[in-house]
Design a protein around this motif. Sequence first.
Motif, PDB file in Angstrom:
ATOM      1  N   ASP A 192     -51.064 -44.912 -65.869  1.00 43.67           N
ATOM      2  CA  ASP A 192     -50.853 -45.999 -64.906  1.00 43.67           C
ATOM      3  C   ASP A 192     -49.354 -46.076 -64.626  1.00 43.67           C
ATOM      4  OD1 ASP A 192     -50.538 -48.336 -63.490  1.00 43.67           O
ATOM      5  OD2 ASP A 192     -51.731 -49.560 -64.863  1.00 43.67           O
ATOM      6  N   LEU A 193     -48.960 -45.614 -63.438  1.00 40.64           N
ATOM      7  CA  LEU A 193     -47.536 -45.549 -63.097  1.00 40.64           C
ATOM      8  C   LEU A 193     -46.965 -46.914 -62.739  1.00 40.64           C
ATOM      9  CD1 LEU A 193     -47.158 -42.339 -60.904  1.00 40.64           C
ATOM     10  CD2 LEU A 193     -46.020 -42.811 -63.084  1.00 40.64           C
ATOM     11  N   GLY A 201     -43.902 -41.475 -55.329  1.00 43.08           N
ATOM     12  CA  GLY A 201     -43.600 -40.350 -56.217  1.00 43.08           C
ATOM     13  C   GLY A 201     -44.714 -39.326 -56.244  1.00 43.08           C
ATOM     14  N   MET A 204     -45.022 -37.349 -53.073  1.00 42.02           N
ATOM     15  CA  MET A 204     -43.946 -36.359 -52.928  1.00 42.02           C
ATOM     16  C   MET A 204     -44.093 -35.214 -53.935  1.00 42.02           C
ATOM     17  SD  MET A 204     -40.479 -38.379 -51.813  1.00 42.02           S
ATOM     18  CE  MET A 204     -40.424 -39.655 -53.077  1.00 42.02           C
ATOM     19  N   THR A 208     -44.125 -30.066 -54.625  1.00 41.62           N
ATOM     20  CA  THR A 208     -43.987 -29.032 -55.667  1.00 41.62           C
ATOM     21  C   THR A 208     -45.298 -28.265 -55.822  1.00 41.62           C
ATOM     22  OG1 THR A 208     -42.241 -30.222 -56.861  1.00 41.62           O
ATOM     23  CG2 THR A 208     -43.555 -28.655 -58.139  1.00 41.62           C
ATOM     24  N   LYS A 224     -49.103 -31.899 -66.355  1.00 39.23           N
ATOM     25  CA  LYS A 224     -49.304 -32.684 -67.581  1.00 39.23           C
ATOM     26  C   LYS A 224     -47.970 -33.336 -67.911  1.00 39.23           C
ATOM     27  CE  LYS A 224     -50.050 -32.352 -72.557  1.00 39.23           C
ATOM     28  NZ  LYS A 224     -50.346 -31.472 -73.712  1.00 39.23           N
ATOM     29  N   ILE A 225     -48.021 -34.616 -68.228  1.00 39.55           N
ATOM     30  CA  ILE A 225     -46.797 -35.287 -68.662  1.00 39.55           C
ATOM     31  C   ILE A 225     -46.723 -35.192 -70.188  1.00 39.55           C
ATOM     32  CG2 ILE A 225     -45.445 -37.399 -68.641  1.00 39.55           C
ATOM     33  CD1 ILE A 225     -45.968 -36.032 -65.860  1.00 39.55           C
ATOM     34  N   VAL A 226     -45.842 -34.319 -70.641  1.00 42.20           N
ATOM     35  CA  VAL A 226     -45.637 -34.139 -72.084  1.00 42.20           C
ATOM     36  C   VAL A 226     -44.696 -35.225 -72.557  1.00 42.20           C
ATOM     37  CG1 VAL A 226     -44.727 -32.574 -73.834  1.00 42.20           C
ATOM     38  CG2 VAL A 226     -46.064 -31.666 -71.903  1.00 42.20           C
ATOM     39  N   ARG A 227     -45.021 -35.910 -73.655  1.00 41.85           N
ATOM     40  CA  ARG A 227     -44.147 -36.935 -74.223  1.00 41.85           C
ATOM     41  C   ARG A 227     -44.475 -37.075 -75.695  1.00 41.85           C
ATOM     42  NH1 ARG A 227     -48.949 -38.206 -71.056  1.00 41.85           N
ATOM     43  NH2 ARG A 227     -49.701 -40.274 -71.573  1.00 41.85           N
TER      44      ARG A 227
ATOM     45  N   ILE B 158     -40.030 -32.431 -77.656  1.00 46.10           N
ATOM     46  CA  ILE B 158     -41.359 -32.992 -77.318  1.00 46.10           C
ATOM     47  C   ILE B 158     -42.366 -31.868 -77.141  1.00 46.10           C
ATOM     48  CG2 ILE B 158     -40.626 -35.166 -76.238  1.00 46.10           C
ATOM     49  CD1 ILE B 158     -40.788 -33.724 -73.514  1.00 46.10           C
ATOM     50  N   LEU B 205     -39.719 -34.442 -56.977  1.00 43.82           N
ATOM     51  CA  LEU B 205     -40.499 -34.698 -58.189  1.00 43.82           C
ATOM     52  C   LEU B 205     -39.837 -35.767 -59.069  1.00 43.82           C
ATOM     53  CD1 LEU B 205     -42.066 -31.711 -60.058  1.00 43.82           C
ATOM     54  CD2 LEU B 205     -40.852 -33.445 -61.341  1.00 43.82           C
ATOM     55  N   ALA B 207     -38.748 -38.480 -58.163  1.00 40.08           N
ATOM     56  CA  ALA B 207     -39.245 -39.807 -57.789  1.00 40.08           C
ATOM     57  C   ALA B 207     -40.439 -40.225 -58.647  1.00 40.08           C
ATOM     58  CB  ALA B 207     -39.629 -39.831 -56.306  1.00 40.08           C
ATOM     59  N   THR B 208     -41.185 -39.257 -59.158  1.00 43.28           N
ATOM     60  CA  THR B 208     -42.243 -39.587 -60.127  1.00 43.28           C
ATOM     61  C   THR B 208     -41.630 -39.832 -61.504  1.00 43.28           C
ATOM     62  OG1 THR B 208     -43.975 -38.395 -58.926  1.00 43.28           O
ATOM     63  CG2 THR B 208     -44.327 -38.724 -61.284  1.00 43.28           C
ATOM     64  N   ARG B 211     -40.326 -43.274 -62.261  1.00 45.31           N
ATOM     65  CA  ARG B 211     -41.356 -44.288 -62.476  1.00 45.31           C
ATOM     66  C   ARG B 211     -42.113 -44.055 -63.780  1.00 45.31           C
ATOM     67  NH1 ARG B 211     -41.512 -47.175 -57.519  1.00 45.31           N
ATOM     68  NH2 ARG B 211     -42.284 -48.879 -58.801  1.00 45.31           N
ATOM     69  N   LEU B 212     -42.147 -42.805 -64.240  1.00 48.23           N
ATOM     70  CA  LEU B 212     -42.798 -42.519 -65.523  1.00 48.23           C
ATOM     71  C   LEU B 212     -42.041 -43.160 -66.683  1.00 48.23           C
ATOM     72  CD1 LEU B 212     -43.734 -38.756 -65.057  1.00 48.23           C
ATOM     73  CD2 LEU B 212     -45.343 -40.572 -65.704  1.00 48.23           C
ATOM     74  N   ALA B 215     -43.050 -46.673 -67.094  1.00 43.69           N
ATOM     75  CA  ALA B 215     -44.501 -46.721 -67.346  1.00 43.69           C
ATOM     76  C   ALA B 215     -44.833 -46.293 -68.775  1.00 43.69           C
ATOM     77  CB  ALA B 215     -45.246 -45.838 -66.343  1.00 43.69           C
ATOM     78  N   LEU B 216     -44.115 -45.288 -69.268  1.00 40.16           N
ATOM     79  CA  LEU B 216     -44.412 -44.755 -70.604  1.00 40.16           C
ATOM     80  C   LEU B 216     -43.462 -45.295 -71.671  1.00 40.16           C
ATOM     81  CD1 LEU B 216     -45.169 -41.036 -69.625  1.00 40.16           C
ATOM     82  CD2 LEU B 216     -46.826 -42.856 -70.150  1.00 40.16           C
ATOM     83  N   ALA B 220     -38.086 -39.433 -72.990  1.00 40.31           N
ATOM     84  CA  ALA B 220     -38.345 -38.145 -73.651  1.00 40.31           C
ATOM     85  C   ALA B 220     -39.675 -37.596 -73.127  1.00 40.31           C
ATOM     86  CB  ALA B 220     -38.377 -38.316 -75.166  1.00 40.31           C
ATOM     87  N   ILE B 221     -39.644 -37.183 -71.868  1.00 38.51           N
ATOM     88  CA  ILE B 221     -40.857 -36.710 -71.189  1.00 38.51           C
ATOM     89  C   ILE B 221     -40.506 -35.474 -70.365  1.00 38.51           C
ATOM     90  CG2 ILE B 221     -42.009 -38.942 -71.003  1.00 38.51           C
ATOM     91  CD1 ILE B 221     -40.906 -39.285 -68.238  1.00 38.51           C
ATOM     92  N   ASN B 222     -41.514 -34.693 -70.064  1.00 40.93           N
ATOM     93  CA  ASN B 222     -41.311 -33.603 -69.105  1.00 40.93           C
ATOM     94  C   ASN B 222     -42.655 -33.195 -68.508  1.00 40.93           C
ATOM     95  OD1 ASN B 222     -39.939 -31.739 -67.557  1.00 40.93           O
ATOM     96  ND2 ASN B 222     -40.084 -30.129 -69.100  1.00 40.93           N
ATOM     97  N   PHE B 223     -42.570 -32.521 -67.377  1.00 46.77           N
ATOM     98  CA  PHE B 223     -43.741 -31.975 -66.713  1.00 46.77           C
ATOM     99  C   PHE B 223     -44.112 -30.631 -67.343  1.00 46.77           C
ATOM    100  CE2 PHE B 223     -41.553 -34.608 -63.606  1.00 46.77           C
ATOM    101  CZ  PHE B 223     -42.581 -35.335 -63.049  1.00 46.77           C
TER     102      PHE B 223
END
Lengths: 227, 227
Positions: A192-193, A201, A204, A208, A224-227, B158, B205, B207-208, B211-212, B215-216, B220-223
Amino acid sequence: MNIAVLGTGQVGRALAGKFDELGHDVAIGTRDPEATLASTERDARGNPSFAEWHGQHEGVEVLALPDAGAFGEAIVNATSGLVSLEALRATAGDGDLAGKLIVDVANPLDFSTGFPPTLAVKDTDSLAEQLQRAFPDADVVKTLNTMNNAIMVNPGAIGGGDHTVFVSGDHAQAKQRVTELLEQIGWRDIVDLGDLSTARGTEMLVATWVRLVPALGTNAINFKIVR
Amino acid sequence: MNIAVLGTGQVGRALAGKFDELGHDVAIGTRDPEATLASTERDARGNPSFAEWHGQHEGVEVLALPDAGAFGEAIVNATSGLVSLEALRATAGDGDLAGKLIVDVANPLDFSTGFPPTLAVKDTDSLAEQLQRAFPDADVVKTLNTMNNAIMVNPGAIGGGDHTVFVSGDHAQAKQRVTELLEQIGWRDIVDLGDLSTARGTEMLVATWVRLVPALGTNAINFKIVR
């Protein structure tokens, strides 16, 4: 739940078929149901005609847009992003879609100048927000727009299903209903953003995605959002 | 390799420190080296002053921008995206950075209207392409702009390091050199998106990403691109 899916392309078919399989009452909304059902030719990519698809999904009703709007508690916008507002207006008919859940899976991609597509709205606004402003008494939730239709309805097809789907919306209860639908489909990592402006976001992000497909040689991909 | 890092903020420090640790000859370029080295106060977020950081990284030279430009075979743009062009121009001095590798890790984020930031360039153009047009005889590669600086230099922090970094650029050999640098840092999933226009996608990207973080509750996150 009564679910009306707007759009007869691959995305609309995939979602309508999946919701039908899950036991929901499903209709596909289209401008001209007779013409849609009469189309028997495969498209340029070799996808089955609508008639052929519908022959395998007879539980899915095919309704004119205003009828689909009256039918659906949830209205899934799977139209091309450039015509979504127009399609939703036709779906509303004389009404305003008040109290309806609008699940917006579309992207405002403009292919008029070829590849790569550009975005008809971005950065300071989004298609999802445009829909919400047009139907202020409906609850718009953005989701599922960041992947191919085959992955939308079958997250287990790649990476053991361990990847992310986003939800954006201003209405907590509507996001909860969408989250439950996503869980029924098999989604496990539902992020949930926040409010609907976070759809800027994820819309856009598709810029990619469209470059990843040729780079990796497949559209069976997801973030996948790795965290 | 002689690497000049432009930018004295957290990103510049993280990359300069890492490249130094990896055995490269590293300089940080800044408008006024004396003033930079004289800054002894922590910033609003409690980050060490530059002087404090430099005391722990004495192998990193601190040079005026034109000297950094002369020193670096590779020039890493870790400045704020809104001032990157100006910083690169100062770095070029009387020259044109011909034959230099420009590694652009910046994002054109505009916080002038608060949060969320907007993008000063997007969709049909990118900061990376602006830099390439300004220095047509340099080789610009976009990379590492889709994550926090701590993850940039320590992907293993991570998800066991199992996530993605993108490279975009018009010059295959330059992308290969950047790929080798990324591998030295520890990156394993390096996706070559294609030509430099693919940086439009990775810059948007972000822009997401912005907001992450709320939200999280972590940066310490990545795609990861699951496929």
